[in-house]
Design an enzyme around this catalytic site. Structure first.
Site, PDB file in Angstrom:
ATOM      1  N   ASP A  12       0.740  -1.025  -0.064  1.00  0.00           N
ATOM      2  CA  ASP A  12      -0.151  -0.080   0.107  1.00  0.00           C
ATOM      3  C   ASP A  12       1.073   1.262   0.182  1.00  0.00           C
ATOM      4  OD1 ASP A  12      -2.519   1.547   0.386  1.00  0.00           O
ATOM      5  OD2 ASP A  12      -2.026   1.917   2.323  1.00  0.00           O
ATOM      6  N   SER A  13       0.431   2.416   0.120  1.00  0.00           N
ATOM      7  CA  SER A  13       1.106   3.559  -0.240  1.00  0.00           C
ATOM      8  C   SER A  13       1.418   3.744   1.236  1.00  0.00           C
ATOM      9  CB  SER A  13       0.224   4.707  -0.604  1.00  0.00           C
ATOM     10  OG  SER A  13      -1.008   4.843   0.464  1.00  0.00           O
ATOM     11  N   TYR A  44      -1.118   8.432  -2.351  1.00  0.00           N
ATOM     12  CA  TYR A  44      -1.299   8.079  -3.773  1.00  0.00           C
ATOM     13  C   TYR A  44      -2.549   8.755  -4.557  1.00  0.00           C
ATOM     14  CZ  TYR A  44       1.859   3.985  -4.038  1.00  0.00           C
ATOM     15  OH  TYR A  44       3.144   2.942  -4.077  1.00  0.00           O
ATOM     16  N   GLY A  45      -3.425   8.934  -3.821  1.00  0.00           N
ATOM     17  CA  GLY A  45      -4.457   9.563  -4.019  1.00  0.00           C
ATOM     18  C   GLY A  45      -4.663  10.701  -5.138  1.00  0.00           C
ATOM     19  N   CYS A  75      -4.135  -1.600  -2.133  1.00  0.00           N
ATOM     20  CA  CYS A  75      -4.311  -0.133  -2.172  1.00  0.00           C
ATOM     21  C   CYS A  75      -5.338  -0.125  -3.286  1.00  0.00           C
ATOM     22  CB  CYS A  75      -3.070   0.316  -2.592  1.00  0.00           C
ATOM     23  SG  CYS A  75      -3.170   1.840  -3.018  1.00  0.00           S
ATOM     24  N   ASN A  76      -6.524   0.598  -3.047  1.00  0.00           N
ATOM     25  CA  ASN A  76      -7.579   0.671  -4.068  1.00  0.00           C
ATOM     26  C   ASN A  76      -7.023   1.500  -5.013  1.00  0.00           C
ATOM     27  OD1 ASN A  76     -10.368  -0.169  -2.900  1.00  0.00           O
ATOM     28  ND2 ASN A  76      -9.166   0.459  -1.524  1.00  0.00           N
ATOM     29  N   GLU A 154      -3.070   8.726   8.445  1.00  0.00           N
ATOM     30  CA  GLU A 154      -1.883   8.835   8.624  1.00  0.00           C
ATOM     31  C   GLU A 154      -1.216   9.527   9.600  1.00  0.00           C
ATOM     32  OE1 GLU A 154       0.841   7.109   6.838  1.00  0.00           O
ATOM     33  OE2 GLU A 154      -0.563   5.913   5.707  1.00  0.00           O
ATOM     34  N   CYS A 186     -10.970   2.798  -0.010  1.00  0.00           N
ATOM     35  CA  CYS A 186      -9.433   3.044   0.277  1.00  0.00           C
ATOM     36  C   CYS A 186      -9.035   2.284   1.646  1.00  0.00           C
ATOM     37  CB  CYS A 186      -9.410   4.591   0.522  1.00  0.00           C
ATOM     38  SG  CYS A 186      -7.688   5.124   0.998  1.00  0.00           S
ATOM     39  N   THR A 187      -8.056   1.636   1.528  1.00  0.00           N
ATOM     40  CA  THR A 187      -7.423   0.751   2.635  1.00  0.00           C
ATOM     41  C   THR A 187      -7.374   1.241   4.043  1.00  0.00           C
ATOM     42  OG1 THR A 187      -5.440   0.442   1.834  1.00  0.00           O
ATOM     43  CG2 THR A 187      -7.025  -1.239   1.312  1.00  0.00           C
ATOM     44  N   HIS A 188      -7.181   2.773   3.850  1.00  0.00           N
ATOM     45  CA  HIS A 188      -7.029   3.754   5.109  1.00  0.00           C
ATOM     46  C   HIS A 188      -8.349   3.926   5.729  1.00  0.00           C
ATOM     47  CE1 HIS A 188      -2.981   4.629   3.312  1.00  0.00           C
ATOM     48  NE2 HIS A 188      -2.675   5.332   4.413  1.00  0.00           N
TER      49      HIS A 188
HETATM   50  N1  DGL Z   1      -4.622   3.199   0.979  1.00  0.00           N
HETATM   51  C1  DGL Z   1      -4.928   3.621  -0.406  1.00  0.00           C
HETATM   52  C2  DGL Z   1      -5.980   3.107  -1.180  1.00  0.00           C
HETATM   53  O1  DGL Z   1      -6.572   2.139  -0.794  1.00  0.00           O
HETATM   54  C3  DGL Z   1      -4.110   4.782  -0.950  1.00  0.00           C
HETATM   55  C4  DGL Z   1      -4.269   6.066  -0.180  1.00  0.00           C
HETATM   56  C5  DGL Z   1      -3.240   7.337  -0.563  1.00  0.00           C
HETATM   57  O2  DGL Z   1      -2.141   7.117  -0.529  1.00  0.00           O
HETATM   58  O3  DGL Z   1      -4.028   8.235  -1.146  1.00  0.00           O
HETATM   59  O4  DGL Z   1      -6.470   3.666  -2.171  1.00  0.00           O
END
Ligand code: DGL
Length: 266
Positions: A12-13, A44-45, A75-76, A154, A186-188
């Site tokens: 993931d990011s 990443y978004g 990571c989506n 984060e 989003c996995t966050h």
């Molecule tokens: N957790 C990631 C996702 O599932 C990336 C989030 C990010 O870095 O913006 O999209």
């Protein structure tokens, strides 16, 4: 019965993918996990598609060099733009989170009105809409970009009033349209699950794609006769940049100590 004691790679990011890694450990305790968070390039978004493909390739090369038997793109954002390219290029099963998340949403929704909270890249890619409509063509889908949420997670700001306000504003569109299902795209976002559930109200079901993703991983491991044969596996954690969110926020959520998070330059 054949077995394979090589590790499962998870990436993931940042700490978002720990929401998937935790479930893998709970459900497949004998497996080794190699987890890498690309914190040097987080979030990443808001990156371009070509940047995201480049990041994913570097991570894949790192995981392949560590001889993993399967990879979970936890990571989506990365899954929504790069998974097909990665599958063409690397001779290893790669499990993304979008398809399993879409499948789970269609399974639980009663009125086929589905909201997806996601990063800007994921929302813009329409990956969830495509996957949901491929299963249920008459579903209605609202993919909402939620740029404030990854930085909040984060930084461990999961209970701030501004975060609650942001969540309310992101949920407004799907809720006004009577969505009965909200996907944490989003996995966050599982770090904010109770807040999102509270703001959504009782008649809404929250879907965390991690659950179906781990089911998919188990299916893949069964297909390749790839389950490990040992009582308890080991998890190793790597980050490409800062590691503070792992130790300060990730460890709390993960439910057990992460041990040392090693910084790698990839
Ligand atoms: N957790 C990631 C996702 O599932 C990336 C989030 C990010 O870095 O913006 O999209």
């Amino acid at each position: 019965m054949q077995f394979d004691n090589r590790a499962i790679g998870v990436f993931d990011s940042g700490i978002g993918g720990l929401t998937v890694a935790r479930l893998i450990q709970e459900q497949l305790p004998g497996e080794d996990i190699i987890y890498i968070g690309d914190t040097a390039n987080l979030p990443y978004g808001e990156k371009s598609v070509s940047q995201l493909i480049d990041f994913a390739r570097r991570i894949m090369d790192f995981l392949m060099a560590n001889q993993v038997k399967a990879i979970v793109a936890a990571c989506n954002t990365s899954s929504s733009v790069s998974i097909d390219i990665l599958r063409d290029r690397y001779p290893v099963p790669i499990i993304g989170v979008v398809k399993p998340g879409a499948r789970a949403a269609v399974r639980v929704s009663k009125n086929m009105r589905i909201g997806v909270l996601a990063t800007e890249v994921t929302a813009k890619s329409s990956a969830y809409r495509r996957e949901i409509l491929s299963i249920q063509p008459d579903a209605r889908v609202w993919e909402v970009p939620c740029p404030a949420l990854v930085p909040a997670v984060e930084q461990g700001r999961t209970a701030d009033p501004e975060v609650r306000e942001a969540v309310s504003s992101y949920l407004a569109l799907p809720l006004q349209n009577q969505a009965d299902t909200i996907v944490l795209g989003c996995t966050h976002y599982p770090y904010l699950q109770s807040l999102i559930a509270e703001v959504s109200g009782e008649r809404v079901t929250i879907v965390d794609p991690a659950v179906e993703t781990v089911t998919e991983l188990k299916r893949v491991l069964a297909d390749i006769r790839g389950f490990a044969q040992r009582e308890s596996g080991r998890a190793s954690f790597f980050a490409t940049g800062p590691t503070n969110s792992f130790t300060e926020v990730g460890a709390r959520f993960y439910g057990r100590g992460l041990g040392r998070v090693e910084t790698v330059n990839i």
